[in-house]
Design an enzyme around this catalytic site. Structure first.
Site, short mmCIF file in Angstrom:
data_model
loop_
_atom_site.label_atom_id
_atom_site.label_comp_id
_atom_site.label_asym_id
_atom_site.label_seq_id
_atom_site.Cartn_x
_atom_site.Cartn_y
_atom_site.Cartn_z
N SER A 127 -35.48 53.10 -38.78
CA SER A 127 -35.28 53.54 -40.16
C SER A 127 -36.56 53.32 -40.95
O SER A 127 -37.33 52.39 -40.66
CB SER A 127 -34.15 52.72 -40.79
OG SER A 127 -34.17 52.87 -42.18
N TYR A 143 -30.38 44.92 -42.28
CA TYR A 143 -30.45 46.23 -41.61
C TYR A 143 -31.92 46.59 -41.38
O TYR A 143 -32.31 46.94 -40.27
CB TYR A 143 -29.75 47.28 -42.47
CG TYR A 143 -29.94 48.70 -41.99
CD1 TYR A 143 -29.20 49.19 -40.91
CD2 TYR A 143 -30.86 49.56 -42.60
CE1 TYR A 143 -29.37 50.50 -40.46
CE2 TYR A 143 -31.04 50.86 -42.16
CZ TYR A 143 -30.29 51.33 -41.10
OH TYR A 143 -30.47 52.61 -40.65
N1 LIG Z 1 -28.21 58.42 -42.25
C1 LIG Z 1 -29.35 57.89 -42.67
O1 LIG Z 1 -29.74 58.06 -43.83
C2 LIG Z 1 -30.21 57.10 -41.73
C3 LIG Z 1 -31.48 56.68 -42.17
C4 LIG Z 1 -32.29 55.94 -41.32
C5 LIG Z 1 -31.86 55.63 -40.03
N2 LIG Z 1 -30.62 56.05 -39.63
C6 LIG Z 1 -30.19 55.68 -38.28
O2 LIG Z 1 -29.77 56.84 -37.60
C7 LIG Z 1 -28.79 56.47 -36.62
C8 LIG Z 1 -27.55 57.35 -36.79
O3 LIG Z 1 -27.00 57.04 -38.06
P1 LIG Z 1 -25.95 57.96 -38.85
O4 LIG Z 1 -26.44 58.07 -40.24
O5 LIG Z 1 -25.62 59.16 -38.05
O6 LIG Z 1 -24.73 56.93 -38.93
P2 LIG Z 1 -23.18 57.04 -38.57
O7 LIG Z 1 -22.65 58.34 -39.04
O8 LIG Z 1 -22.56 55.78 -39.05
O9 LIG Z 1 -23.24 57.03 -36.98
C9 LIG Z 1 -23.56 55.84 -36.30
C10 LIG Z 1 -23.11 56.00 -34.88
O10 LIG Z 1 -23.32 54.73 -34.22
C11 LIG Z 1 -22.16 54.41 -33.51
N3 LIG Z 1 -21.91 52.97 -33.41
C12 LIG Z 1 -21.94 52.05 -34.40
N4 LIG Z 1 -21.57 50.86 -33.93
C13 LIG Z 1 -21.28 51.04 -32.61
C14 LIG Z 1 -20.82 50.17 -31.58
N5 LIG Z 1 -20.54 48.91 -31.80
N6 LIG Z 1 -20.64 50.70 -30.35
C15 LIG Z 1 -20.88 52.01 -30.11
N7 LIG Z 1 -21.31 52.86 -31.04
C16 LIG Z 1 -21.50 52.38 -32.27
C17 LIG Z 1 -21.03 55.06 -34.30
O11 LIG Z 1 -19.98 55.44 -33.43
P3 LIG Z 1 -18.53 54.80 -33.32
O12 LIG Z 1 -18.14 54.32 -34.68
O13 LIG Z 1 -17.72 55.90 -32.75
O14 LIG Z 1 -18.75 53.71 -32.34
C18 LIG Z 1 -21.66 56.35 -34.78
O15 LIG Z 1 -21.50 57.39 -33.85
C19 LIG Z 1 -28.51 54.98 -36.82
O16 LIG Z 1 -29.27 54.21 -35.91
C20 LIG Z 1 -29.01 54.75 -38.24
O17 LIG Z 1 -29.36 53.40 -38.46
C21 LIG Z 1 -29.80 56.77 -40.44
#
Ligand SMILES: NC(=O)c1ccc[n+]([C@@H]2O[C@H](COP(=O)([O-])OP(=O)(O)OC[C@H]3O[C@@H](n4cnc5c(N)ncnc54)[C@H](OP(=O)(O)O)[C@@H]3O)[C@@H](O)[C@H]2O)c1
Length: 224
Positions: A127, A143
């Protein structure tokens, strides 16, 4: 290409799974909740429900080797966000954040490298908050620290896997409109949708290792 994506059940990971499938690649998609993945209906998709907080990754790694003889791309995309003032995090919050955001990525790499050949690419999704020198936001201390740890781990992984010619890079993402972001910041509107970010990550995973290795690249419109 054979591609493993963690955190594929929703958000960026789900969009990324669809993007790879649309191009004819084979995807092993891992998440706890695989409901949306099961609706896709593509013969090149294997959806596997697994909690990355589990201590024992053996069932997941067995699934990987049953699905693919070799793995070309591993995308450690699963991530967890807990927003709290600095002094209010519990020990359990700390452990969960670091176990999903750092330790699980390490365990995936440790378990998957034996299936990866020369020319394979590992992409760790970090991130912008974990990018050194970026603007920091209240509530995101642990985080951001976990994503910073993942970024530094990426640099070390690249060095140690160089002899095998396996490349490792991290993308430090800026804001993307996903459930994670909406839950943490309901008022905020991100400049990118999951499919827009997924299309870049797919492109990078397929070709970025030809020009980058051990790099932490900011991919952000939102903050420097
Ligand atoms: N959205 C943003 O603005 C942003 C910015 C910077 C970085 N990121 C990074 O991008 C990545 C994707 O984020 P997103 O925004 O798409 O978030 P999201 O919609 O919350 O998706 C996160 C994914 O991680 C999985 N996950 C979480 N805990 C888990 C566990 N214990 N076991 C297995 N799977 C798990 C969740 O699946 P289940 O709940 O089905 O397990 C979900 O599919 C993350 O690493 C996040 O930190 C996002």
């Amino acid at each position: 290409m054979n591609v493993l994506i963690t955190g594929a059940g929703r958000g960026i990971g789900l969009a990324l799974t669809r993007a790879f499938l649309n191009d004819g690649h084979s995807v092993l998609a891992v998440s706890r909740n695989i409901e949306e993945l099961n609706k896709i209906g593509n013969a090149n998709l294997t959806a596997y429900s697994f909690d990355l907080l589990n201590n024992d990754f053996t069932p997941l790694l067995e699934k990987v080797s049953k699905t693919f003889i070799k793995l070309d791309i591993l995308i450690n995309n699963a991530g967890m966000l807990i927003v709290k003032p600095l002094l209010e995090f519990s020990d359990a919050d700390f452990d969960k954040l670091f176990n999903v955001n750092v330790k699980a990525a390490y365990k995936m790499v440790r378990g998957c490298v034996p299936l990866m050949n020369q020319g394979s690419h590992i992409v760790n999704i970090s991130s912008i908050g974990g990018f050194q020198g970026s603007v920091k936001f209240p509530g995101l201390a642990l985080y951001s620290a976990s994503k910073g740890a993942l970024a530094v781990l990426t640099e070390s992984m690249a060095i140690e896997l160089a002899d095998e010619k396996i490349s490792v890079n991290a993308l430090a993402l800026g804001a993307v409109q996903t459930e994670m972001l909406s839950a943490a910041f309901p008022e905020y509107k991100a400049p990118l949708q999951p499919d827009e970010m997924a299309s870049f990550i797919k492109y990078f995973a397929l070709s970025g290792h030809k020009v980058y290795n051990g790099k932490i690249l900011p991919v952000s419109l939102s903050t420097p």
